[in-house]
Design a protein around this motif. Structure first.
Motif, PDB file in Angstrom:
ATOM      1  N   THR A   1       0.839   3.706  10.133  1.00 53.68           N
ATOM      2  CA  THR A   1      -0.727   3.844  10.665  1.00 53.68           C
ATOM      3  C   THR A   1      -0.502   3.505  12.023  1.00 53.68           C
ATOM      4  O   THR A   1      -1.389   4.243  12.807  1.00 53.68           O
ATOM      5  N   THR A   2       0.401   2.720  12.510  1.00 57.13           N
ATOM      6  CA  THR A   2       0.362   2.390  13.905  1.00 57.13           C
ATOM      7  C   THR A   2       1.634   2.857  14.516  1.00 57.13           C
ATOM      8  O   THR A   2       1.984   2.693  15.791  1.00 57.13           O
TER       9      THR A   2
ATOM     10  N   GLU B   1       0.961  -1.130  -0.089  1.00 57.25           N
ATOM     11  CA  GLU B   1       0.088   0.017   0.071  1.00 57.25           C
ATOM     12  C   GLU B   1       0.932   1.162   0.003  1.00 57.25           C
ATOM     13  O   GLU B   1       1.615   1.363   0.963  1.00 57.25           O
TER      14      GLU B   1
ATOM     15  N   ARG C   1       2.057   3.680   3.033  1.00 54.06           N
ATOM     16  CA  ARG C   1       1.651   3.098   4.379  1.00 54.06           C
ATOM     17  C   ARG C   1       3.093   2.933   5.157  1.00 54.06           C
ATOM     18  O   ARG C   1       2.843   3.083   6.371  1.00 54.06           O
ATOM     19  N   TYR C   2       4.090   2.771   4.245  1.00 51.49           N
ATOM     20  CA  TYR C   2       5.239   2.088   5.155  1.00 51.49           C
ATOM     21  C   TYR C   2       6.472   3.027   4.973  1.00 51.49           C
ATOM     22  O   TYR C   2       6.345   3.554   4.062  1.00 51.49           O
TER      23      TYR C   2
ATOM     24  N   ASP D   1       5.168   0.510   9.986  1.00 53.00           N
ATOM     25  CA  ASP D   1       3.741   0.805   9.596  1.00 53.00           C
ATOM     26  C   ASP D   1       3.282   2.398  10.060  1.00 53.00           C
ATOM     27  O   ASP D   1       3.358   2.223  11.197  1.00 53.00           O
TER      28      ASP D   1
END
Length: 354
Positions: A130-131, A43, A46-47, A128
């Motif tokens: 997002t986290t 994605e 995302r990374y 990641d």
């Protein structure tokens, strides 16, 4: 016994008296794949690749990302060249924090993955965004996945670094280069006994002699284009005279005294995507400052002279096409360029030192 990853060790201690060096190869095996089989699908955005320029294993990922043109898909975070017993730190960034992840230490991303993470805090790591948690630090699989799982996001003209019809040969070459060269220099440098050092020394130079013969009549390690195998060998060769020859006592001869290997290394260095990722000053600071049991004074050598890296290599006479049917990557992105004072590229030859 198994030692911590040599890019992260407690209190600057990397050798165990009387023992040979054994690398801890237990990494987080999670993969980022097209089908998201491990819960992490490919994605773009995302990374974040966290990769210190000083580290040869991380340098591989930086090179592959650039060759494939994944800059827009995967952002890059670069810790400084030194670290303490806890972690790599983002001391090159404003306020000492990664501007995307907002962390001071890479350790924070590992602990978000596992609050009791038991092993070394290593680079490269894919995080990641997002986290804020590390997805994987399995550097060997990581670059293969950048080639095979991220194809939809490669730049136009990206080379095939892991062509299917050559994978068995590339894998075999990578296995020997890892055991005897990439890790071989560390087995010399971190040997805990004279016997272990001499065995590692002999094994390293036997492998380099084999590669010298292999590359005398062929431009690249496997096939007639650059592959993953060349990336993996290059990051050791480019550090050889600056660090491994002296600091790790791998001193039978310098790389610059092995004609085919030296010309091969210069050929790659002068290829876009290779030399423009190399920061010689950060490389030297890492090894000479962090490995205090080997270099207790932490004095960083002023040399060697780097001007040879940009001299003519003559490897074109062996044929081959660096990028196959593809094209070289474009200019290095703004914000990702190596400090001009730390590289001989685009500078006059002469008394240039790292």
């Amino acid at each position: 016994m198994s030692e911590q990853h040599p890019e992260h060790s407690t209190g600057g201690t990397y050798t165990v008296k009387g023992k040979e060096f054994t690398r801890d190869t237990r990494y987080i095996p999670t993969r980022i794949t097209e089908d998201g089989r491990d819960g992490f699908p490919v994605e773009p955005g995302r990374y974040r690749l966290v990769a210190a320029r000083a580290c040869p294993w991380a340098n591989r990922a930086i090179i592959v990302r650039r060759l494939l043109g994944l800059e827009d898909a995967i952002s890059l975070g670069t810790p400084g060249p030194t670290h303490d017993a806890r972690s790599w730190t983002f001391d090159l960034d404003p306020d000492g924090r990664d501007p995307v992840l907002g962390i001071e230490r890479l350790q924070e991303a590992y602990l978000r993955r596992d609050p009791e993470y038991p092993r070394g805090i290593t680079v490269p790591a894919l995080v990641d965004v997002t986290t804020g948690a590390v997805v994987t630090n399995d550097y060997a699989q990581m670059t293969l996945d950048l080639s095979t799982q991220w194809r939809a996001h490669h730049r136009d003209g990206a080379p095939d670094l892991y062509p299917e019809h050559l994978r068995a040969e590339i894998d075999a070459m990578n296995d020997r280069v890892f055991r005897d060269v990439n890790n071989g220099v560390y087995r010399c440098g971190f040997a805990g006994s004279q016997e272990a050092y001499e065995q590692a020394f002999d094994r390293l130079f036997a492998a380099l002699d084999h590669l010298e013969d292999h590359l005398t009549t062929r431009r690249y390690l496997v096939g007639d284009t650059i592959t993953e195998a060349d990336v993996r060998l290059f990051t050791t060769l480019v550090r050889f005279d600056a660090v491994y020859h002296g600091h790790f006592k791998a001193n039978r001869n310098k790389l610059s005294e092995m004609p085919a290997l030296w010309a091969y290394a210069r050929d790659l260095f002068q290829t876009p995507g290779f030399g423009d990722t190399v920061d010689f000053q950060q490389i030297k600071e890492h090894y000479y400052v962090v490995h205090t049991d080997i270099n207790p004074t932490q004095i960083v050598p002023h040399g060697p002279d780097l001007s040879g890296w940009v001299t003519a290599h003559g490897r074109e006479s062996l044929g081959g096409r660096p990028f196959g049917d593809g094209t070289p990557p474009g200019p290095v992105r703004e914000g990702e360029r190596v400090d001009p004072a730390h590289t001989p590229l685009d500078r006059p030859t002469g008394a240039l030192r790292a």
